[in-house]
Structure formats: C-alpha cells, structure tokens
Design a protein around this motif. Structure first.
Motif, PDB file in Angstrom:
ATOM      1  N   SER B 160      43.121  43.789  43.902  1.00 25.59           N
ATOM      2  CA  SER B 160      42.376  44.834  43.819  1.00 25.59           C
ATOM      3  C   SER B 160      42.990  46.175  42.774  1.00 25.59           C
ATOM      4  CB  SER B 160      41.735  45.576  45.002  1.00 25.59           C
ATOM      5  OG  SER B 160      40.799  44.581  45.800  1.00 25.59           O
ATOM      6  N   LYS B 161      44.136  46.213  43.407  1.00 26.78           N
ATOM      7  CA  LYS B 161      45.022  47.189  42.615  1.00 26.78           C
ATOM      8  C   LYS B 161      45.148  46.992  41.182  1.00 26.78           C
ATOM      9  CE  LYS B 161      47.858  49.180  46.376  1.00 26.78           C
ATOM     10  NZ  LYS B 161      49.174  49.279  46.689  1.00 26.78           N
ATOM     11  N   ALA B 162      45.452  45.742  40.981  1.00 26.00           N
ATOM     12  CA  ALA B 162      45.633  45.152  39.837  1.00 26.00           C
ATOM     13  C   ALA B 162      44.336  45.437  39.022  1.00 26.00           C
ATOM     14  CB  ALA B 162      46.087  43.653  39.579  1.00 26.00           C
ATOM     15  N   TYR B 163      43.211  44.953  39.429  1.00 25.36           N
ATOM     16  CA  TYR B 163      41.901  45.212  38.695  1.00 25.36           C
ATOM     17  C   TYR B 163      41.842  46.644  38.397  1.00 25.36           C
ATOM     18  CZ  TYR B 163      40.335  40.262  39.210  1.00 25.36           C
ATOM     19  OH  TYR B 163      40.186  39.046  39.059  1.00 25.36           O
ATOM     20  N   HIS B 174      44.369  51.718  26.306  1.00 25.01           N
ATOM     21  CA  HIS B 174      45.663  50.754  26.338  1.00 25.01           C
ATOM     22  C   HIS B 174      45.383  49.549  26.846  1.00 25.01           C
ATOM     23  CE1 HIS B 174      47.707  54.500  25.458  1.00 25.01           C
ATOM     24  NE2 HIS B 174      47.404  55.110  26.460  1.00 25.01           N
ATOM     25  N   ALA B 175      44.222  48.835  25.958  1.00 27.24           N
ATOM     26  CA  ALA B 175      43.972  47.476  26.780  1.00 27.24           C
ATOM     27  C   ALA B 175      44.838  46.472  26.403  1.00 27.24           C
ATOM     28  CB  ALA B 175      42.617  47.114  25.749  1.00 27.24           C
ATOM     29  N   ALA B 176      45.630  46.583  25.681  1.00 31.89           N
ATOM     30  CA  ALA B 176      46.835  45.496  25.408  1.00 31.89           C
ATOM     31  C   ALA B 176      47.910  45.599  26.618  1.00 31.89           C
ATOM     32  CB  ALA B 176      47.603  45.894  24.172  1.00 31.89           C
ATOM     33  N   ALA B 177      47.927  46.905  27.141  1.00 36.76           N
ATOM     34  CA  ALA B 177      49.035  46.877  28.198  1.00 36.76           C
ATOM     35  C   ALA B 177      48.347  46.548  29.457  1.00 36.76           C
ATOM     36  CB  ALA B 177      49.277  48.501  28.438  1.00 36.76           C
ATOM     37  N   ALA B 178      47.202  46.121  29.569  1.00 36.47           N
ATOM     38  CA  ALA B 178      46.297  45.669  30.698  1.00 36.47           C
ATOM     39  C   ALA B 178      46.689  44.084  30.898  1.00 36.47           C
ATOM     40  CB  ALA B 178      44.877  45.994  30.749  1.00 36.47           C
ATOM     41  N   LEU B 179      47.033  43.320  29.799  1.00 38.54           N
ATOM     42  CA  LEU B 179      46.823  41.937  29.564  1.00 38.54           C
ATOM     43  C   LEU B 179      48.145  41.623  30.528  1.00 38.54           C
ATOM     44  CD1 LEU B 179      46.398  41.452  25.933  1.00 38.54           C
ATOM     45  CD2 LEU B 179      44.941  40.710  27.730  1.00 38.54           C
ATOM     46  N   PRO B 180      49.350  42.062  30.651  1.00 35.10           N
ATOM     47  CA  PRO B 180      50.031  41.409  31.616  1.00 35.10           C
ATOM     48  C   PRO B 180      49.979  41.651  32.903  1.00 35.10           C
ATOM     49  CG  PRO B 180      51.447  43.035  29.782  1.00 35.10           C
ATOM     50  CD  PRO B 180      49.966  43.200  29.876  1.00 35.10           C
ATOM     51  N   GLN B 184      48.873  38.769  36.744  1.00 33.86           N
ATOM     52  CA  GLN B 184      49.143  38.794  38.191  1.00 33.86           C
ATOM     53  C   GLN B 184      48.150  38.366  39.136  1.00 33.86           C
ATOM     54  OE1 GLN B 184      50.402  42.695  38.765  1.00 33.86           O
ATOM     55  NE2 GLN B 184      52.107  42.726  37.003  1.00 33.86           N
ATOM     56  N   VAL B 185      46.745  38.402  38.499  1.00 31.48           N
ATOM     57  CA  VAL B 185      45.927  38.185  39.560  1.00 31.48           C
ATOM     58  C   VAL B 185      45.331  36.545  39.328  1.00 31.48           C
ATOM     59  CG1 VAL B 185      44.732  40.323  39.034  1.00 31.48           C
ATOM     60  CG2 VAL B 185      43.866  38.559  37.617  1.00 31.48           C
ATOM     61  N   ALA B 186      44.615  36.249  40.362  1.00 33.21           N
ATOM     62  CA  ALA B 186      44.401  34.655  40.543  1.00 33.21           C
ATOM     63  C   ALA B 186      43.394  34.610  39.437  1.00 33.21           C
ATOM     64  CB  ALA B 186      43.651  34.414  41.847  1.00 33.21           C
ATOM     65  N   PRO B 187      43.620  33.304  38.820  1.00 30.85           N
ATOM     66  CA  PRO B 187      42.642  32.973  37.620  1.00 30.85           C
ATOM     67  C   PRO B 187      41.270  32.649  37.833  1.00 30.85           C
ATOM     68  CG  PRO B 187      44.291  31.005  38.034  1.00 30.85           C
ATOM     69  CD  PRO B 187      44.567  32.206  38.882  1.00 30.85           C
ATOM     70  N   PHE B 190      35.967  36.139  36.291  1.00 38.34           N
ATOM     71  CA  PHE B 190      36.257  37.486  36.112  1.00 38.34           C
ATOM     72  C   PHE B 190      37.746  38.014  35.168  1.00 38.34           C
ATOM     73  CE2 PHE B 190      37.080  42.037  37.895  1.00 38.34           C
ATOM     74  CZ  PHE B 190      35.758  42.561  37.211  1.00 38.34           C
ATOM     75  N   ALA B 191      38.785  37.274  35.784  1.00 39.09           N
ATOM     76  CA  ALA B 191      39.857  37.619  35.082  1.00 39.09           C
ATOM     77  C   ALA B 191      39.819  37.072  33.791  1.00 39.09           C
ATOM     78  CB  ALA B 191      40.857  36.836  35.838  1.00 39.09           C
ATOM     79  N   ASP B 192      39.194  36.147  33.497  1.00 39.75           N
ATOM     80  CA  ASP B 192      39.117  35.518  32.016  1.00 39.75           C
ATOM     81  C   ASP B 192      38.262  36.380  31.213  1.00 39.75           C
ATOM     82  OD1 ASP B 192      40.409  33.613  32.415  1.00 39.75           O
ATOM     83  OD2 ASP B 192      38.869  32.030  32.515  1.00 39.75           O
ATOM     84  N   PHE B 193      37.222  36.888  31.919  1.00 34.60           N
ATOM     85  CA  PHE B 193      36.247  38.128  31.121  1.00 34.60           C
ATOM     86  C   PHE B 193      37.207  39.407  30.671  1.00 34.60           C
ATOM     87  CE2 PHE B 193      33.459  41.557  31.562  1.00 34.60           C
ATOM     88  CZ  PHE B 193      32.675  41.560  30.700  1.00 34.60           C
ATOM     89  N   LEU B 194      37.873  39.944  31.864  1.00 30.42           N
ATOM     90  CA  LEU B 194      38.633  40.976  31.542  1.00 30.42           C
ATOM     91  C   LEU B 194      39.643  40.751  30.435  1.00 30.42           C
ATOM     92  CD1 LEU B 194      39.109  42.660  34.990  1.00 30.42           C
ATOM     93  CD2 LEU B 194      37.685  43.551  33.128  1.00 30.42           C
ATOM     94  N   ARG B 195      40.261  39.691  30.335  1.00 26.89           N
ATOM     95  CA  ARG B 195      41.105  39.270  29.474  1.00 26.89           C
ATOM     96  C   ARG B 195      40.623  39.375  27.935  1.00 26.89           C
ATOM     97  NH1 ARG B 195      45.759  37.015  30.449  1.00 26.89           N
ATOM     98  NH2 ARG B 195      45.068  36.072  32.402  1.00 26.89           N
TER      99      ARG B 195
END
Lengths: 192, 276
Positions: B160-163, B174-180, B184-187, B190-195
């Motif tokens: 949750s913190k990571a999201y 700073h979207a690029a900074a969000a990629l690393p 850390q989150v489980a694939p 939702f994670a793919d969508f955010l990526r």
C-alpha cells in the motif's frame, strides 16, 4: 580578300597607316579586350570611349615611329594611363598618379620598356599642348588650317568654301593663325 | 613663322604650288637662311600635329563604325537566339490561353514552400506544448481514478505504501521515479497498469503502448478509459492520427468518462493542428 596578320605588329601598324580597317579588328581583339578585362568593372560604353580617345590621340603618334615591335604594348599602356586619368577626373583615383607598374600585367604581347613609355609620354604631352592651342581657335580657323595644310587645298578654293573675301584674306588669316598657334605653344613651354 | 612672306612661301612649297625654278630657289634659300629654317621647322611641327589630328579623327570614326557594327551583329545574334523557332504547326486553341511567366510561378512556389517550412517549424513546439497542457490538465482525473482503486484506508503494509508513493510521484510530475517503486510490488494487472501510466507520462512514452494497449479492451471502465486517454496522448505525440482517433472514440463511447472534455479537445487538435 585581304586580311591583316594580327600577330605581326609591324603589319598591323602598316595597315593602319594604309587606312585598312582590318587592322582595327586586330587592335580590338589583341588590345581592347585585355584592356577591358584589366579595367573591370567598367561600363562598356566608357571603355569604348576611353579606347577610341586613345586611338584618336595616341595611335597617329605611334605610327610616326619606326619600330613597331611594341606597338600593341604602347597602345595598351596608353589606354590604361588614359583610364587612370579618366578615373582621376571622376574623383575615383588618387590625386597624384604614381607611375603604373606595368610589369605585373600579363598579356600576350611584349610590353614596352620604361624609356619607351617616357618617350611616348613626352610625345603625348606635346600633342596635348598642341591640341589645347588648336582648340582655342575658332571653328573657321581650325577648318582653314586643316583644309590648307592637311588637304592642301588652294587658297581660292578655301576662300570659296569658308566664305573669305578672296585668296589674299585666306593667306593673311592663315599667317595670323599659325603665329597664334606658335605663340601659344611657346607659352606652354614648347619652342618650335 | 614670324615672317609672313616666309610662311606664304613655305606653304606654297609644302602644297606643291611652286614651279620648278621657284622650288629650287626656295630650297637654296632654305639651306642658308636660319630664320627660314626655324619657320620651316615650326611649320612642319604644326603640320605634323594637324596630320595626326586628322588621322586620329579618321581612325576614331573608323573604330566607332566598327564597334557599332560589332554591337549590331551581337544584337542580331541575341534576337535570333531568343526568337522561338516554329518547329511544329501550332496546336488548335482549347479556349483562352493565359500567358504566365514561368519565373513568377517558380517564385510563388518557392514562397509557398518557405511558408510551409516556417509553419512546420513553428507548429512543432507549439503542438507539443498544447499536448503537454492537455495531459497536465487531465492528469488529476487519472490520479483520482487510481486513488479510488487503491486498497481502502491506505493500508499500512509495504505494498500500500508503495502504491501511495507511486501516486504521489505521478502527481508531482516525477512518473519516471515511480517505476523503481513499482518493482517492489507484486506483479498483477494493477501494477502493470500503473507502470504503463508512468511510462506514458515519462520521457519514453512509446514503451507504454504494449503495456496499456490490452487495457483498452478491459471490461473495467477505469482501466479502459485511463488507458485509452494516455494512449491517445502517446499516439498524438507520435503523429499516429488513426490510432489516436481510435482511442478517443473509446473515451467518447462512455458519457461518464472523466476524459470527455480532454478527448474532444484532443480530437479537435488532431483534426486541426492550429485549433485548440
């Protein structure tokens, strides 16, 4: 049909003396064209005017000489000097003209030596002084001299042509005119 | 020439008017008389000048005649070369023929080409700026949608913190900074969508296409709408008008979409680059 050999400068000079206009074409090709190139950029009408002035004043003087090995060179150098004077009169040239160094000019004929140019310059100066004195005469007096001395017409003929009262008046007037010409030249420093 | 009698005699001698006896007498006197010699020399100098003057005038006249002839020949040659040659019989006229100067046509064409170049040069940065403004204006809609999808109560667990961190970074630009952080989150979808969203607003938006493209068919309107909007912007930036239009149609199909206004503006922008 007679054709002047343009590479033989003596033949060209002889043909000019014989009043053959073919020789003028040689002058045009061999001298006038390099002259125009040297003076570039120049208006063609101006170049023609300068060069025809040189033909009028200088070439008859040159034709009085004996050697014509440098005939083209003398005409060419005289034309360039005339162009420099022309520029000076138009305020484009230096106030005093330094002697032109013709040695750097590349043309397909031999250029005259400095002595030849100086001699030519002296003849040109005398001719210019004579012309100035001649120009001071009236048109009738000028015609009188030309008809009598150049065309060798009789005094009676001249009296009729120019409207003088009789042949004696022509003789007297001619005497006066010749005396005036001589005085004018003496004043200019030429004691003939 | 001070003595008029001398002058008369010199002139008669010079013009050949003397008879034989007179001529011989004159020559004998000329040999002895110094004054006559001086006068004769002066006369000869003047006569020489007058001959030269006359010859010079004649020479000049001949030269001018010759030059005039040369000019005439040159003009005739020029006129001949510019005259159109009748190679074939004239074709029957098909109505009014308007004479158009070819040079004018070339000048107008060159001006037009220059104008187009100027417009192209001016339009590039202008269009990019417009798209950026449009993307920035609609980014809150995306973050609001994402926020609604986050676990209720913003859980305290690491995921949750990571999201939340990802969301903040997207909001801060700073979207690029969000990629690393997403690593850390489980694939998962939702994670793919955010990526995909992060990549679409980063400096490498093309990488978002294969990730977001599957979401445009997703039954979930949230995924479909957001993916369609971000892909529409990516395609518009890349100049792919057809694909951008397709994405816009997906958005316009749903009247409740938060991207409706943006989609309409984007559509206008695509159809008319100078509008908006």
């Amino acid at each position: 049909m007679y054709k002047t050999d343009c590479d033989d400068q003596e033949a060209v000079a002889a043909d000019l003396r014989a009043n053959r206009s073919e020789a003028l074409k040689c002058l045009m090709r061999k001298v006038f064209e390099p002259f125009c190139r040297y003076c570039r950029p120049i208006d063609m009408a101006d170049a023609e005017d300068i060069f025809s002035g040189v033909l009028e004043r200088i070439v008859p003087l040159l034709l009085k000489g004996d050697s014509f090995r440098n005939f083209y060179g003398l005409v060419y150098c005289s034309a360039i000097n005339a162009w420099r004077r022309w520029n000076q009169q138009r305020g484009k040239g230096p106030k005093t003209l330094p002697p032109e160094d013709f040695s750097r000019i590349v043309v397909d004929f031999e250029l005259p030596t400095m002595e030849m140019l100086e001699e030519q310059q002296a003849r040109e100066s005398l001719f210019a002084a004579q012309q100035e004195c001649f120009n001071q005469l009236t048109k009738q007096q000028q015609d009188l001299m030309l008809l009598r001395i150049v065309e060798k017409r009789s005094r009676e003929d001249i009296a009729q042509t120019l409207g003088y009262a009789n042949a004696n008046v022509v003789g007297v007037t001619l005497n006066q005119v010749l005396r005036r010409m001589r005085q004018c030249l003496i004043q200019k420093g030429y004691d003939l | 020439m001070n003595n008029s009698e001398n002058t008369d005699q010199i002139m008669r001698y010079d013009t050949g008017e003397m008879d034989e006896a007179e001529r011989l007498a004159f020559e004998a006197r000329l040999a002895k008389d110094a004054e006559l010699q001086a006068d004769y020399a002066a006369y000869q100098a003047l006569a020489g000048f007058l001959h030269q003057l006359s010859e010079g005038r004649m020479l000049r006249a001949q030269w001018e005649d010759m030059r005039a002839h040369v000019h005439e020949e040159a003009s005739a040659e020029k006129a001949k070369s510019t005259q159109p040659r009748p190679l074939s019989p004239p074709k029957p006229s098909r109505g009014r023929v308007v004479a158009v100067n070819f040079r004018w046509i070339m000048a107008v064409a060159a001006s037009f080409a220059l104008l187009l170049c100027a417009l192209w040069w001016w339009q590039g940065p202008y269009a990019d700026r417009q798209l950026n403004e449009l993307a920035a204006a609609n980014l809150p809609a995306t973050t609001a949608l994402i926020r609604r999808q986050l676990p209720a109560g913003y859980g305290a667990d690491a995921e949750s913190k990571a999201y939340r961190t990802v969301l903040e970074r997207i909001e801060q630009g700073h979207a690029a900074a969000a990629l690393p952080v997403l690593d850390q989150v489980a694939p998962g979808p939702f994670a793919d969508f955010l990526r995909g969203i992060c990549l679409s607003v980063s400096e490498t938006p093309a990488q978002a296409i294969p990730i977001l493209e599957p979401f445009t068919d997703d039954p979930e309107p949230f995924y479909r709408q957001a993916a369609a909007w971000h892909l529409a912007l990516v395609y518009a930036r890349a100049g792919d008008r057809n694909k951008a239009e397709k994405m816009i149609r997906i958005i316009l199909e749903d009247p409740t979409s938060p991207y409706l206004d943006g989609a309409k503006k984007l559509q206008t922008r695509i159809n008319n680059p100078f509008a908006l």
